[in-house]
Design a protein around this motif. Structure first.
Motif, short mmCIF file in Angstrom:
data_model
loop_
_atom_site.label_atom_id
_atom_site.label_comp_id
_atom_site.label_asym_id
_atom_site.label_seq_id
_atom_site.Cartn_x
_atom_site.Cartn_y
_atom_site.Cartn_z
N ASP A 70 -4.54 6.26 -0.40
CA ASP A 70 -4.37 6.21 -1.33
C ASP A 70 -4.31 6.45 -3.00
O ASP A 70 -3.38 7.08 -3.97
N PHE A 100 -6.37 1.75 1.25
CA PHE A 100 -6.37 1.91 -0.10
C PHE A 100 -7.50 2.94 -0.36
O PHE A 100 -7.02 3.65 -1.28
N SER A 124 1.03 -0.98 -0.04
CA SER A 124 0.42 -0.03 0.29
C SER A 124 0.94 1.26 -0.40
O SER A 124 0.67 2.49 -0.48
#
Length: 341
Positions: free
Chosen positions: A196, A193, A127
């Motif tokens: 990002d 997630f 990540s």
């Protein structure tokens, strides 16, 4: 003549509770397998075989792409490529670590948890790799040199500690509070997630005008998001095996599909990043500050060491804390005794 005796397989009710998987009724390896047995099992049809290969083979694909890029791009001498360098290393690391974890997770209850601690750490670092490339190449033009641009990667590095910490802690709740364990593990990976992808969500949904970077990378970004959502759905739903326990023990259960969708999502993400990197290079080189070793490799190394410290902490807690006994119990009342080889 040399013969190899493959390890025998067990049903779910012959296994300690900590090894049970929702909807998977057979094909379990012995919970005290040797390292050799674990390696041999990757060539035997068990409920883990496809899990092993669906991440082991993609490791070589991503490594091959990495080597091809290394022939055409200056990874060491060109600061513009340092974020891509970190990303490519980490997308090779996470499927390999997952494959190793699935291979050796049946050596013991301790080994199972430690293997997945390492797996979670690798996913957390992946990540961060995504954040490096999104901050360097995917960030909308109007956000370049903004506050979010400057702090995007450091926040993502901090998120890796949250992700690894929550996901590792969730394993201590797996037997006694499985629902809470699943919720914590899901939150652990959804959080980085979502963070990002903030620049991408903005580009796709909220950005209008000439500086929104609608280029050839956009379809690849959409494919990546589709497979990412599908990956999350498979991880949380345990479909289709939950609807027909025992029918998908060897082929087609959710974790296999989860692996395949994750790899496809990573592939499309890589293609999108490479498109953005090449098409926006001239503009980004002119308008954004060049990366430094401290902001790329330094941050990546700090995150790696910090996550290893976290994994060591949870491993030590697992090995020596009395509170960890509940997730290491060999059996629960009513379990059938496991016969020795």
């Amino acid at each position: 003549m040399l013969t190899i005796k493959l390890p025998r397989l067990l049903s779910v009710h012959q296994m300690p509770r900590v090894f049970w998987e929702d909807g998977i009724m057979s094909g379990y390896r012995h919970p005290k397998s040797s390292a050799l047995d674990c390696l041999l099992s990757s060539f035997q049809m068990t409920n883990e075989t496809i899990n092993i290969w669906t991440h082991f083979l993609p490791t070589w694909y991503f490594l091959w792409r990495f080597l091809l890029l290394s022939y055409t791009l200056d990874f060491l001498g060109q600061p513009y490529n340092w974020s891509l360098l970190v990303y490519m290393m980490l997308i090779c690391l996470y499927p390999f670590t997952s494959s190793v974890a699935h291979t050796f997770s049946s050596m013991s209850a301790h080994a199972r948890h430690i293997c997945y601690f390492l797996d979670y750490g690798a996913l957390s670092l992946y990540s961060l790799g995504c954040a490096f490339t999104y901050g360097a190449y995917v960030m909308p033009d109007r956000w370049i040199n903004s506050v979010i641009h400057h702090y995007f990667v450091p926040i993502a590095a901090f998120n890796t500690f949250i992700c690894t910490g929550l996901s590792c802690y969730s394993r201590f709740l797996e037997v006694d509070r499985p629902r809470l364990s699943k919720i914590l593990r899901t939150v652990a990976f959804v959080h980085p997630f979502v963070f990002d992808n903030i620049p991408l969500f903005y580009r796709l949904i909220l950005c209008f005008g000439v500086d929104c970077n609608w280029n050839e990378a956009i379809p690849f970004h959409v494919y990546h998001l589709f497979f990412a959502v599908l990956t999350g759905f498979l991880f949380t739903s345990h479909l289709p095996e939950r609807l027909a326990p025992g029918r998908f023990d060897y082929f087609g259960h959710s974790h296999q599909l989860f692996h395949i969708c994750a790899v496809l999502g990573t592939h499309f993400q890589m293609e999108a990043v490479l498109c953005d990197r090449s098409s926006r290079e001239a503009w980004l080189t002119m308008h954004s500050q060049p990366d430094s070793l401290a902001s790329t490799l330094g941050v990546a190394l700090t995150a790696l060491l910090g996550n290893l410290v976290l994994i060591c902490f949870f491993t030590a807690t697992l090995l020596w804390s009395p509170r960890a006994n509940s997730i290491l119990q060999s059996h629960i009342p009513g379990d059938a005794k496991i016969k020795e080889h």
